[in-house]
Design a protein around this motif. Sequence first.
Motif, PDB file in Angstrom:
ATOM      1  N   GLU A   1      20.311  39.021  56.803  1.00 56.04           N
ATOM      2  CA  GLU A   1      20.568  40.197  56.854  1.00 56.04           C
ATOM      3  C   GLU A   1      21.262  40.653  58.414  1.00 56.04           C
ATOM      4  OE1 GLU A   1      17.290  42.754  55.857  1.00 56.04           O
ATOM      5  OE2 GLU A   1      16.808  41.601  54.092  1.00 56.04           O
ATOM      6  N   GLU A   2      20.693  39.968  59.433  1.00 59.13           N
ATOM      7  CA  GLU A   2      21.226  40.217  60.613  1.00 59.13           C
ATOM      8  C   GLU A   2      22.646  39.585  60.867  1.00 59.13           C
ATOM      9  OE1 GLU A   2      19.961  42.010  63.117  1.00 59.13           O
ATOM     10  OE2 GLU A   2      18.063  42.545  61.927  1.00 59.13           O
ATOM     11  N   ILE A   3      22.944  38.566  60.272  1.00 58.90           N
ATOM     12  CA  ILE A   3      24.387  37.984  60.432  1.00 58.90           C
ATOM     13  C   ILE A   3      25.336  38.987  59.639  1.00 58.90           C
ATOM     14  CG2 ILE A   3      25.681  35.983  59.594  1.00 58.90           C
ATOM     15  CD1 ILE A   3      24.137  35.594  62.171  1.00 58.90           C
ATOM     16  N   ARG A   4      24.806  39.138  58.312  1.00 59.73           N
ATOM     17  CA  ARG A   4      25.680  40.170  57.510  1.00 59.73           C
ATOM     18  C   ARG A   4      25.736  41.470  58.367  1.00 59.73           C
ATOM     19  NH1 ARG A   4      21.867  38.791  53.888  1.00 59.73           N
ATOM     20  NH2 ARG A   4      22.485  36.954  52.524  1.00 59.73           N
ATOM     21  N   ALA A   5      25.038  41.863  59.016  1.00 54.58           N
ATOM     22  CA  ALA A   5      25.444  43.298  59.805  1.00 54.58           C
ATOM     23  C   ALA A   5      26.174  42.930  60.933  1.00 54.58           C
ATOM     24  CB  ALA A   5      23.991  43.615  60.377  1.00 54.58           C
ATOM     25  N   VAL A   6      26.281  41.838  61.697  1.00 54.01           N
ATOM     26  CA  VAL A   6      27.251  41.268  62.523  1.00 54.01           C
ATOM     27  C   VAL A   6      28.579  41.311  62.008  1.00 54.01           C
ATOM     28  CG1 VAL A   6      27.673  39.553  64.267  1.00 54.01           C
ATOM     29  CG2 VAL A   6      25.348  40.165  64.221  1.00 54.01           C
ATOM     30  N   VAL A   7      28.584  40.739  60.997  1.00 59.16           N
ATOM     31  CA  VAL A   7      30.200  40.687  60.157  1.00 59.16           C
ATOM     32  C   VAL A   7      30.471  41.820  60.014  1.00 59.16           C
ATOM     33  CG1 VAL A   7      31.237  39.572  58.216  1.00 59.16           C
ATOM     34  CG2 VAL A   7      29.451  38.074  59.397  1.00 59.16           C
ATOM     35  N   GLU A   8      29.776  42.874  59.335  1.00 63.54           N
ATOM     36  CA  GLU A   8      30.049  44.216  59.041  1.00 63.54           C
ATOM     37  C   GLU A   8      30.729  44.897  60.232  1.00 63.54           C
ATOM     38  OE1 GLU A   8      30.594  45.493  56.154  1.00 63.54           O
ATOM     39  OE2 GLU A   8      29.167  44.514  54.784  1.00 63.54           O
ATOM     40  N   ARG A   9      30.056  44.821  61.363  1.00 63.19           N
ATOM     41  CA  ARG A   9      30.307  45.434  62.624  1.00 63.19           C
ATOM     42  C   ARG A   9      31.552  44.694  62.901  1.00 63.19           C
ATOM     43  NH1 ARG A   9      24.870  45.343  63.690  1.00 63.19           N
ATOM     44  NH2 ARG A   9      24.987  43.311  65.095  1.00 63.19           N
TER      45      ARG A   9
ATOM     46  N   ALA B   1      40.332  37.261  56.871  1.00 64.52           N
ATOM     47  CA  ALA B   1      39.311  36.362  56.038  1.00 64.52           C
ATOM     48  C   ALA B   1      38.561  36.672  54.989  1.00 64.52           C
ATOM     49  CB  ALA B   1      38.526  35.408  57.069  1.00 64.52           C
ATOM     50  N   VAL B   2      37.942  37.732  55.074  1.00 64.31           N
ATOM     51  CA  VAL B   2      37.316  38.447  54.026  1.00 64.31           C
ATOM     52  C   VAL B   2      38.123  38.663  52.881  1.00 64.31           C
ATOM     53  CG1 VAL B   2      35.886  40.332  53.254  1.00 64.31           C
ATOM     54  CG2 VAL B   2      35.153  39.179  55.520  1.00 64.31           C
TER      55      VAL B   2
ATOM     56  N   LEU C   1      39.245  35.481  51.171  1.00 60.10           N
ATOM     57  CA  LEU C   1      38.128  34.953  50.240  1.00 60.10           C
ATOM     58  C   LEU C   1      38.170  35.968  48.987  1.00 60.10           C
ATOM     59  CD1 LEU C   1      35.689  34.167  52.888  1.00 60.10           C
ATOM     60  CD2 LEU C   1      36.879  32.531  51.497  1.00 60.10           C
ATOM     61  N   MET C   2      38.374  37.232  48.945  1.00 58.58           N
ATOM     62  CA  MET C   2      37.976  37.978  47.825  1.00 58.58           C
ATOM     63  C   MET C   2      39.263  37.794  47.195  1.00 58.58           C
ATOM     64  SD  MET C   2      36.489  41.617  49.650  1.00 58.58           S
ATOM     65  CE  MET C   2      36.784  42.174  48.318  1.00 58.58           C
ATOM     66  N   GLU C   3      40.379  37.518  47.372  1.00 62.01           N
ATOM     67  CA  GLU C   3      41.578  37.406  46.765  1.00 62.01           C
ATOM     68  C   GLU C   3      41.571  35.839  46.188  1.00 62.01           C
ATOM     69  OE1 GLU C   3      44.789  37.466  49.327  1.00 62.01           O
ATOM     70  OE2 GLU C   3      44.831  39.588  49.745  1.00 62.01           O
TER      71      GLU C   3
ATOM     72  N   LYS D   1      29.887  37.597  48.932  1.00 58.33           N
ATOM     73  CA  LYS D   1      30.058  36.203  49.001  1.00 58.33           C
ATOM     74  C   LYS D   1      31.051  35.874  50.345  1.00 58.33           C
ATOM     75  CE  LYS D   1      29.841  31.653  48.257  1.00 58.33           C
ATOM     76  NZ  LYS D   1      28.731  30.782  48.926  1.00 58.33           N
ATOM     77  N   ALA D   2      32.103  36.642  50.532  1.00 53.61           N
ATOM     78  CA  ALA D   2      33.126  36.554  51.452  1.00 53.61           C
ATOM     79  C   ALA D   2      32.306  36.783  53.038  1.00 53.61           C
ATOM     80  CB  ALA D   2      34.169  37.520  51.154  1.00 53.61           C
ATOM     81  N   ILE D   3      31.435  37.988  52.841  1.00 55.44           N
ATOM     82  CA  ILE D   3      30.909  38.129  54.217  1.00 55.44           C
ATOM     83  C   ILE D   3      29.740  37.092  54.402  1.00 55.44           C
ATOM     84  CG2 ILE D   3      29.073  39.784  55.098  1.00 55.44           C
ATOM     85  CD1 ILE D   3      30.861  41.930  53.731  1.00 55.44           C
TER      86      ILE D   3
END
Length: 79
Positions: free
Chosen positions: A10-18, A31-32, A35-37, A44-46
């Motif tokens: 959850e913390e890593i996802r929050a960092v990626v979101e930031r 990159a996100v 990956l979605m394309e 999953k991309a995050i």
Amino acid sequence: MGETNDQLGEEIRAVVERQLRQPDLEEVNQAVDRLMEQGHSREKAIDTVGALLLEEVHEMMTENEMFDRERYVDRLEDL
């Protein structure tokens, strides 16, 4: 241990979101999007970018070095 891993995830996802909101890290958005394309869900991309970020953090800690933006961007571009 599972709870710790869940919290770390959850913390890593929050960092990626930031990072997605930082104009100086447009490569994370690219990159996100890439990956979605390719058919991955946004989550999953995050998570994929987060795994790459964890690799970078691991290298920083084991090699006792500063964040290497160029290496991180190169890895993002390889996704």
